[in-house]
Design a protein around this motif. Structure first.
Motif, PDB file in Angstrom:
ATOM      1  N   TRP A  39      12.760  -9.113  -2.413  1.00 56.28           N
ATOM      2  CA  TRP A  39      12.076  -7.814  -2.412  1.00 56.28           C
ATOM      3  C   TRP A  39      12.397  -7.028  -1.144  1.00 56.28           C
ATOM      4  O   TRP A  39      12.788  -5.860  -1.207  1.00 56.28           O
ATOM      5  N   GLU A  40      12.258  -7.684   0.000  1.00 52.51           N
ATOM      6  CA  GLU A  40      12.524  -7.018   1.276  1.00 52.51           C
ATOM      7  C   GLU A  40      13.989  -6.593   1.368  1.00 52.51           C
ATOM      8  O   GLU A  40      14.312  -5.467   1.782  1.00 52.51           O
ATOM      9  N   LEU A  41      14.884  -7.482   0.969  1.00 53.58           N
ATOM     10  CA  LEU A  41      16.316  -7.176   1.031  1.00 53.58           C
ATOM     11  C   LEU A  41      16.687  -6.053   0.075  1.00 53.58           C
ATOM     12  O   LEU A  41      17.475  -5.158   0.420  1.00 53.58           O
ATOM     13  N   GLY A  42      16.103  -6.070  -1.123  1.00 52.12           N
ATOM     14  CA  GLY A  42      16.403  -5.032  -2.100  1.00 52.12           C
ATOM     15  C   GLY A  42      15.991  -3.655  -1.647  1.00 52.12           C
ATOM     16  O   GLY A  42      16.709  -2.666  -1.875  1.00 52.12           O
ATOM     17  N   VAL A  43      14.833  -3.572  -0.966  1.00 46.37           N
ATOM     18  CA  VAL A  43      14.378  -2.271  -0.451  1.00 46.37           C
ATOM     19  C   VAL A  43      15.264  -1.816   0.708  1.00 46.37           C
ATOM     20  O   VAL A  43      15.667  -0.646   0.790  1.00 46.37           O
ATOM     21  N   VAL A  51      10.811   4.949  -4.154  1.00 47.59           N
ATOM     22  CA  VAL A  51       9.343   4.917  -4.079  1.00 47.59           C
ATOM     23  C   VAL A  51       8.824   3.504  -3.827  1.00 47.59           C
ATOM     24  O   VAL A  51       7.673   3.323  -3.430  1.00 47.59           O
ATOM     25  N   MET A  52       9.684   2.504  -3.986  1.00 50.81           N
ATOM     26  CA  MET A  52       9.260   1.115  -3.826  1.00 50.81           C
ATOM     27  C   MET A  52       9.141   0.769  -2.353  1.00 50.81           C
ATOM     28  O   MET A  52      10.095   0.892  -1.586  1.00 50.81           O
ATOM     29  N   PRO A  53       7.953   0.301  -1.903  1.00 48.78           N
ATOM     30  CA  PRO A  53       7.791  -0.079  -0.493  1.00 48.78           C
ATOM     31  C   PRO A  53       8.371  -1.462  -0.241  1.00 48.78           C
ATOM     32  O   PRO A  53       8.591  -2.241  -1.161  1.00 48.78           O
ATOM     33  N   TRP A 235      -5.701   4.202 -10.344  1.00 47.01           N
ATOM     34  CA  TRP A 235      -5.300   5.541 -10.769  1.00 47.01           C
ATOM     35  C   TRP A 235      -5.302   6.527  -9.603  1.00 47.01           C
ATOM     36  O   TRP A 235      -4.398   7.352  -9.477  1.00 47.01           O
ATOM     37  N   ALA A 236      -6.318   6.414  -8.746  1.00 47.31           N
ATOM     38  CA  ALA A 236      -6.402   7.310  -7.583  1.00 47.31           C
ATOM     39  C   ALA A 236      -5.239   7.056  -6.625  1.00 47.31           C
ATOM     40  O   ALA A 236      -4.639   8.007  -6.088  1.00 47.31           O
ATOM     41  N   GLU A 237      -4.897   5.793  -6.424  1.00 42.46           N
ATOM     42  CA  GLU A 237      -3.793   5.486  -5.509  1.00 42.46           C
ATOM     43  C   GLU A 237      -2.444   5.886  -6.102  1.00 42.46           C
ATOM     44  O   GLU A 237      -1.515   6.236  -5.370  1.00 42.46           O
ATOM     45  N   TRP A 238      -2.329   5.880  -7.423  1.00 40.88           N
ATOM     46  CA  TRP A 238      -1.106   6.373  -8.043  1.00 40.88           C
ATOM     47  C   TRP A 238      -0.976   7.875  -7.827  1.00 40.88           C
ATOM     48  O   TRP A 238       0.113   8.379  -7.537  1.00 40.88           O
ATOM     49  N   ASN A 239      -2.082   8.587  -7.960  1.00 44.24           N
ATOM     50  CA  ASN A 239      -2.057  10.032  -7.700  1.00 44.24           C
ATOM     51  C   ASN A 239      -1.702  10.330  -6.247  1.00 44.24           C
ATOM     52  O   ASN A 239      -1.137  11.390  -5.943  1.00 44.24           O
ATOM     53  N   ASN A 240      -2.035   9.392  -5.352  1.00 41.55           N
ATOM     54  CA  ASN A 240      -1.673   9.547  -3.940  1.00 41.55           C
ATOM     55  C   ASN A 240      -0.292   8.971  -3.631  1.00 41.55           C
ATOM     56  O   ASN A 240       0.141   9.003  -2.470  1.00 41.55           O
ATOM     57  N   LEU A 241       0.378   8.445  -4.675  1.00 36.87           N
ATOM     58  CA  LEU A 241       1.688   7.794  -4.532  1.00 36.87           C
ATOM     59  C   LEU A 241       1.661   6.677  -3.497  1.00 36.87           C
ATOM     60  O   LEU A 241       2.631   6.467  -2.750  1.00 36.87           O
ATOM     61  N   SER A 242       0.558   5.942  -3.443  1.00 39.36           N
ATOM     62  CA  SER A 242       0.421   4.809  -2.529  1.00 39.36           C
ATOM     63  C   SER A 242       0.716   3.525  -3.304  1.00 39.36           C
ATOM     64  O   SER A 242      -0.189   2.860  -3.818  1.00 39.36           O
ATOM     65  N   ILE A 243       1.984   3.178  -3.396  1.00 35.34           N
ATOM     66  CA  ILE A 243       2.400   2.024  -4.178  1.00 35.34           C
ATOM     67  C   ILE A 243       1.893   0.720  -3.578  1.00 35.34           C
ATOM     68  O   ILE A 243       1.552  -0.227  -4.298  1.00 35.34           O
ATOM     69  N   THR A 244       1.825   0.667  -2.244  1.00 36.73           N
ATOM     70  CA  THR A 244       1.335  -0.556  -1.604  1.00 36.73           C
ATOM     71  C   THR A 244      -0.113  -0.826  -2.002  1.00 36.73           C
ATOM     72  O   THR A 244      -0.505  -1.982  -2.203  1.00 36.73           O
ATOM     73  N   SER A 245      -0.913   0.223  -2.114  1.00 42.58           N
ATOM     74  CA  SER A 245      -2.310   0.043  -2.519  1.00 42.58           C
ATOM     75  C   SER A 245      -2.401  -0.410  -3.976  1.00 42.58           C
ATOM     76  O   SER A 245      -3.270  -1.210  -4.335  1.00 42.58           O
ATOM     77  N   ILE A 246      -1.493   0.098  -4.828  1.00 45.86           N
ATOM     78  CA  ILE A 246      -1.480  -0.321  -6.230  1.00 45.86           C
ATOM     79  C   ILE A 246      -1.120  -1.801  -6.333  1.00 45.86           C
ATOM     80  O   ILE A 246      -1.740  -2.552  -7.103  1.00 45.86           O
TER      81      ILE A 246
END
Length: 276
Positions: A39-43, A51-53, A235-246
């Protein structure tokens, strides 16, 4: 002359089980480390979507959420722990409502072949319906987001418990029933003392499936009806585009579902007397 110690089969079995558990833990940690590394290497190599953290950033954000899960800065800024508690309250309430309906009906149709055949078409008609299909109906009838969430959970959790209860009751050994009849036990006493204990493993197996469905349903329902809850948080974190929170919410949802399942698995073991 000295005698060699006798290795008891039980001790050998326990030792083997411990070794298997240790190997499983080590393998799990290896797989987890490999997954995080990929995951870390791919990002970092920009293989994944922009958009992927990264894994390191996600872990840091995850720690921030769980280190202070119960803060409350208003209706739109609550800790993930408060959202989780709200969801659990809805799930347990809806699950208990559904179980209170499913178990008596399951016992009734399990005791009567005629009633079973009469009710079965209704069960087969409503059982495959998606839980989300009930949302508009619930909103129209109840005109309350909270009531609608409970309605959807209850009606979605009914079917596994009802079907398993019916199966368990109808599968009770005829020998048990004949003994009760010979001893002059009343119908109610036979149900309470013989049929329900004998059917308990099947009933709890249905409850175990139902609690999993309830937990799946609440996340989707809260995304639509809003309010406080883990689904609303996602849903709220998706609207904020906070992928880490999702991702944090996904991990919490998975761990909570695992705990709920294991609690009912313990109950299933407890009621499965005489079974190996």
């Amino acid at each position: 002359m000295t005698t060699s110690p006798v290795v008891r089969p039980r001790s050998r079995s326990a030792s083997l089980l411990q070794n298997q558990n240790l190997q499983a833990i080590v393998l799990f940690l290896v797989l987890l480390t490999a997954l995080l590394g990929i995951w870390e290497l791919g990002v970092n190599l920009q293989i994944f979507s922009p958009v992927m953290p990264s894994a390191s950033r996600t872990i840091a954000d995850f720690w921030n959420w769980i280190s202070d899960p119960f803060y409350d800065n208003g209706p739109n800024d609550k800790g993930v722990g408060l959202h989780l508690i709200a969801s659990l309250q809805r799930v347990l309430t809806g699950f208990l409502l559904g179980s209170a309906i499913a178990i008596p009906i399951g016992v009734l149709i399990g005791l009567s072949e005629v009633i079973s055949k009469a009710v079965n078409p209704f069960i087969q008609l409503m059982r495959p319906v998606s839980p989300l299909a009930w949302l508009p109906l619930g909103l129209g009838l109840l005109k309350s987001s909270e009531g609608t969430a409970l309605f959807v959970i209850a009606i979605s959790s009914i079917w596994p418990t009802l079907i398993n209860t019916k199966f368990g009751v109808s599968s009770v050994s005829k020998d048990y029933l004949n003994v009760a009849r010979t001893l002059g036990a009343s119908r109610w006493r036979t149900i309470w003392k013989i049929i329900l204990p004998a059917a308990a493993p099947s009933i709890v197996a249905g409850l175990r499936i139902s609690i999993g469905i309830s937990w799946l349903v609440i996340v989707a329902a809260e995304m639509i009806v809003g309010g406080t809850g883990i689904g609303s948080f996602v849903w709220a974190e998706w609207n904020n585009l906070s992928i880490t929170s999702i991702i944090t919410a996904i991990v919490i949802i998975g761990v909570t579902g695992l705990i709920l399942d294991q609690l009912l698995a313990l109950l299933q073991t407890w009621v499965s007397f005489g079974e190996k």
